[in-house]
Design an enzyme around this catalytic site. Structure first.
Site, PDB file in Angstrom:
ATOM      1  N   ARG A   1      -5.860  -8.410  14.815  1.00 47.43           N
ATOM      2  CA  ARG A   1      -5.818  -9.944  14.385  1.00 47.43           C
ATOM      3  C   ARG A   1      -5.332 -10.886  15.284  1.00 47.43           C
ATOM      4  O   ARG A   1      -5.732 -11.739  15.416  1.00 47.43           O
ATOM      5  CB  ARG A   1      -5.574 -10.080  12.906  1.00 47.43           C
ATOM      6  CG  ARG A   1      -6.316  -9.570  11.819  1.00 47.43           C
ATOM      7  CD  ARG A   1      -6.377  -9.831  10.436  1.00 47.43           C
ATOM      8  NE  ARG A   1      -7.378  -9.345   9.697  1.00 47.43           N
ATOM      9  CZ  ARG A   1      -7.225  -9.034   8.372  1.00 47.43           C
ATOM     10  NH1 ARG A   1      -6.141  -9.476   7.869  1.00 47.43           N
ATOM     11  NH2 ARG A   1      -8.493  -8.801   7.778  1.00 47.43           N
TER      12      ARG A   1
ATOM     13  N   ASP B   1      -2.497 -11.499   4.546  1.00 51.49           N
ATOM     14  CA  ASP B   1      -3.810 -11.659   4.539  1.00 51.49           C
ATOM     15  C   ASP B   1      -4.420 -13.103   4.923  1.00 51.49           C
ATOM     16  O   ASP B   1      -5.564 -13.109   5.273  1.00 51.49           O
ATOM     17  CB  ASP B   1      -4.734 -11.144   3.382  1.00 51.49           C
ATOM     18  CG  ASP B   1      -4.374  -9.591   3.328  1.00 51.49           C
ATOM     19  OD1 ASP B   1      -4.080  -8.871   4.237  1.00 51.49           O
ATOM     20  OD2 ASP B   1      -4.459  -9.182   2.025  1.00 51.49           O
TER      21      ASP B   1
ATOM     22  N   GLN C   1       0.884  -1.297  -0.067  1.00 55.98           N
ATOM     23  CA  GLN C   1       0.067  -0.102   0.091  1.00 55.98           C
ATOM     24  C   GLN C   1       0.713   1.315   0.052  1.00 55.98           C
ATOM     25  O   GLN C   1       0.336   2.314  -0.581  1.00 55.98           O
ATOM     26  CB  GLN C   1      -1.024  -0.028   1.245  1.00 55.98           C
ATOM     27  CG  GLN C   1      -2.051  -1.054   1.190  1.00 55.98           C
ATOM     28  CD  GLN C   1      -2.932  -1.166   2.304  1.00 55.98           C
ATOM     29  OE1 GLN C   1      -2.790  -0.622   3.060  1.00 55.98           O
ATOM     30  NE2 GLN C   1      -4.001  -2.111   2.125  1.00 55.98           N
TER      31      GLN C   1
HETATM   32  C1  S3P Z   1      -2.975  -4.634   0.118  1.00 58.64           C
HETATM   33  C2  S3P Z   1      -1.709  -4.584   0.912  1.00 58.64           C
HETATM   34  C3  S3P Z   1      -1.531  -5.387   2.089  1.00 58.64           C
HETATM   35  C4  S3P Z   1      -2.960  -6.219   2.402  1.00 58.64           C
HETATM   36  C5  S3P Z   1      -4.088  -5.692   2.139  1.00 58.64           C
HETATM   37  C6  S3P Z   1      -4.094  -5.096   0.641  1.00 58.64           C
HETATM   38  C7  S3P Z   1      -2.940  -3.839  -1.039  1.00 58.64           C
HETATM   39  O1  S3P Z   1      -1.410  -4.522   3.081  1.00 58.64           O
HETATM   40  O2  S3P Z   1      -2.724  -6.600   3.782  1.00 58.64           O
HETATM   41  O3  S3P Z   1      -5.181  -6.278   2.672  1.00 58.64           O
HETATM   42  O4  S3P Z   1      -3.977  -4.295  -1.872  1.00 58.64           O
HETATM   43  O5  S3P Z   1      -1.922  -3.298  -1.532  1.00 58.64           O
HETATM   44  P1  S3P Z   1      -0.058  -3.688   3.432  1.00 58.64           P
HETATM   45  O6  S3P Z   1       0.345  -2.886   2.272  1.00 58.64           O
HETATM   46  O7  S3P Z   1      -0.243  -2.649   4.745  1.00 58.64           O
HETATM   47  O8  S3P Z   1       0.860  -4.811   3.957  1.00 58.64           O
END
Ligand code: S3P
Length: 435
Positions: A347, A316, A168
Site C-alpha cells: 500500500r 485499514d 488476526q
Molecule cells: C483484521 C485485522 C487487521 C486489519 C484487517 C482485518 C481483522 O489486520 O488490517 O483488515 O479482522 O482482524 P492485522 O491483524 O494483520 O493487523
C-alpha cells in the site's frame, strides 16, 4: 476489467448506510460454524471476503444459507466440523486464512487452504509460529506463504507474547485455544480490535481480559451456542464517506448504523484532530459492540502526522488518509507503518504511485509516506491503478471528487472485496460540478 470514471464534485450530502462490518462478519460466521444450533446474522457483510469465509465453513460441514445480507449458519458444536476433500479457498482475505487456521489447527484432520495471488504472497509465519507451539503441524510454501497444509490434532494451551500488534494473530491463537488443553493466553504489545473477544463472550465462552492480556481459562465452558446477531455497519467503509464529505465546505452527510467499537474509532480521533466536523448520534449496543450514526459536515482539514501505537488502530484507514493529503493544509505524514507493505497490495508503493499520477508531491519512506498539502498545487484527474486492492480503488475514487478533471479507476470492481455497492452509494450522495 471494469473501469469507473469519477467526476469532480462540489458537495457530498444525504444519507448512506455502509454494509455490515467485514471483521465482525468473519468472526460471527466462523464461530457460528463451531457453535451448536443455528445463528441468524442480519446485516452480514456483502464483502467478497466474508463470502470466502462462508464458503470455507460450508466446505467444513456447516450449513450456510444466504438471502442477501441475512445469513443463517448452523453448526454441530466445537467438534462438529468435517474434513474438506478439496483445498479451502480464502480468496483475497487475510482474515479468513489466518483466523480459520486457528480453528483448523484444533481439528483431527488435515486441511489445505490457499487464496488468490495477492493473498498467497502475504506473510503467514506470524500465525505458524504460535500454532506450531500449540502442537499443530503446518507446512507452508517457503515456510511463510500459502498454500498451507494444516494437520490439526491435540493442542496444548500457550501463553503467547505477541511480537506484533495484530488482531488476526491474536484471534488465531484464541480460536486454537478453544480446542487446547489448559489455559491459553495472548498478550498484545499494543491494543488491537477486540471483535474476537466480544464474539466469543457472546457465543458463551467465558473469556477473561486483564489489560492487554486475554485468557481462555483452563476449566471454563467451551461450548458455543447459536443465536440471533446483528452485524454493525463497517466503520472502515464509512471512512470513505467521512473523507468525501469533509472535502467540501457545504457537505452534510448522515452515515447510518456504523460499528463504533472503541478499538476501531481511533480513526475518528484522527479526523477530529485534523479539524473534521463529526458527531456520533443514537448510540446503542448489540452483542457487546457499539452501533451509532455519524453526522459529518464539510471542514478545512489541517492534516498532520499519524505514527506509533495509533497505527495498528487505523491500519485499514491509512490509504484514505494518505489520499486526502493533497486536500489538507499541512499534508499527511504516516510513520511506523511498514505493515502497509504486506496488505492486499504494497500500500505504500501503490499510494505513492497513484498520488503521483494525480500530480501530488509525495515522499516514499520504508515505513510510510509524506504527502504534501494544498500549498503544493491542485490535484488533477488521472488513470488510477489499484493493483487489485479494494481500499486503494475506493480511496482514489474519493480523492477524484476533489480533482480538477475526471479520474478513471482501472479494475474498479476490486472494491467488492469489502464494499460491492461502493460506487453507487458514492454517486448517490455526490453532486458534481459542471465541466
Ligand atoms: C483484521 C485485522 C487487521 C486489519 C484487517 C482485518 C481483522 O489486520 O488490517 O483488515 O479482522 O482482524 P492485522 O491483524 O494483520 O493487523
Amino acid at each position: 476489467m471494469s473501469k469507473k470514471t469519477i467526476h469532480p464534485a462540489k458537495v457530498v450530502a444525504g444519507g448512506v448506510a455502509p454494509p455490515g462490518d467485514k471483521s465482525i462478519s468473519h468472526r460471527y460466521a466462523m464461530l457460528a460454524g463451531i457453535a451448536e444450533g443455528t445463528t441468524e446474522l442480519t446485516n452480514f457483510a456483502l464483502a467478497a471476503d466474508c463470502h470466502s469465509t462462508l464458503a470455507c465453513m460450508k466446505s467444513l460441514g456447516a450449513e450456510v444459507k444466504v438471502e442477501k445480507d441475512l445469513v443463517r449458519v448452523s453448526g454441530h458444536g466445537l467438534r462438529g466440523l468435517k474434513s474438506s476433500w478439496r483445498s479451502l479457498d480464502a480468496g483475497n482475505s487475510g482474515t479468513t486464512i489466518r483466523l480459520l487456521s486457528g480453528i483448523l489447527a484444533g481439528q483431527d484432520f488435515t486441511t489445505k487452504i490457499a487464496g488468490d495471488d495477492s493473498l498467497n504472497k502475504r506473510p503467514m509465519k506470524r500465525i505458524l509460529t504460535p500454532l506450531r507451539e500449540m502442537g499443530a503441524q503446518i507446512s507452508a510454501r517457503d515456510e511463510n506463504f500459502a498454500p498451507l497444509e494444516i494437520r490439526g490434532g491435540k493442542l496444548r494451551g500457550i501463553h503467547y507474547q505477541m511480537p506484533m500488534a495484530s488482531a488476526q494473530v491474536k484471534s488465531a491463537v484464541l480460536l486454537a485455544g478453544l480446542f487446547a488443553d489448559g489455559e491459553t493466553s495472548v498478550i498484545e504489545p499494543a491494543r488491537t480490535r477486540d471483535h474476537t473477544e466480544l464474539a466469543l463472550l457472546e457465543f458463551g465462552v467465558p473469556l477473561e481480559r486483564h489489560g492487554r492480556t486475554v485468557h481462555i481459562p483452563a476449566n471454563g465452558e467451551r461450548k458455543l451456542t447459536g443465536k440471533k446477531m446483528e452485524v454493525p455497519g463497517d466503520l472502515s467503509s464509512a471512512v470513505f464517506f467521512i473523507a468525501a464529505a469533509s472535502m467540501f465546505p457545504e457537505s452534510s452527510l448522515h452515515i447510518q448504523a456504523v460499528g463504533l467499537n472503541p478499538t476501531r474509532t481511533a480513526i475518528l480521533d484522527v479526523f477530529a484532530r485534523m479539524g473534521a466536523s463529526i458527531q456520533m448520534l443514537s448510540l446503542r449496543s448489540a452483542q457487546g459492540e457499539i452501533i451509532g450514526d455519524i453526522a459529518v459536515k464539510g471542514a478545512e482539514l489541517k492534516g498532520g502526522v499519524i505514527a506509533g501505537a495509533e497505527i495498528p488502530l487505523v491500519i485499514d484507514e491509512l490509504p484514505m488518509l494518505a489520499a486526502l493529503g493533497p486536500f489538507t493544509e499541512e499534508g499527511i505524514e504516516i510513520r511506523d507503518a511498514a505493515e502497509l507493505r504486506v496488505k492486499e497490495s504494497d500500500r505504500i508503493a501503490v499510494l505513492v504511485e497513484n498520488l503521483r499520477r494525480m500530480g501530488a508531491q509525495v515522499e516514499e519512506r520504508p515505513d510510510g509516506l509524506k504527502v504534501a498539502g494544498r500549498g503544493a498545487g491542485k490535484i488533477r484527474g488521472a488513470e488510477i491503478e489499484p493493483h487489485g486492492d479494494h481500499r486503494i480503488a475506493m480511496a482514489f475514487a474519493v480523492a477524484a471528487l476533489g480533482a480538477t478533471s475526471p479520474t478513471t479507476i482501472r479494475d474498479a470492481d476490486c472494491a467488492g472485496v469489502s464494499y460491492p455497492t461502493f460506487y453507487d452509494d458514492l454517486a448517490r450522495v455526490t453532486e458534481h460540478t459542471e465541466i
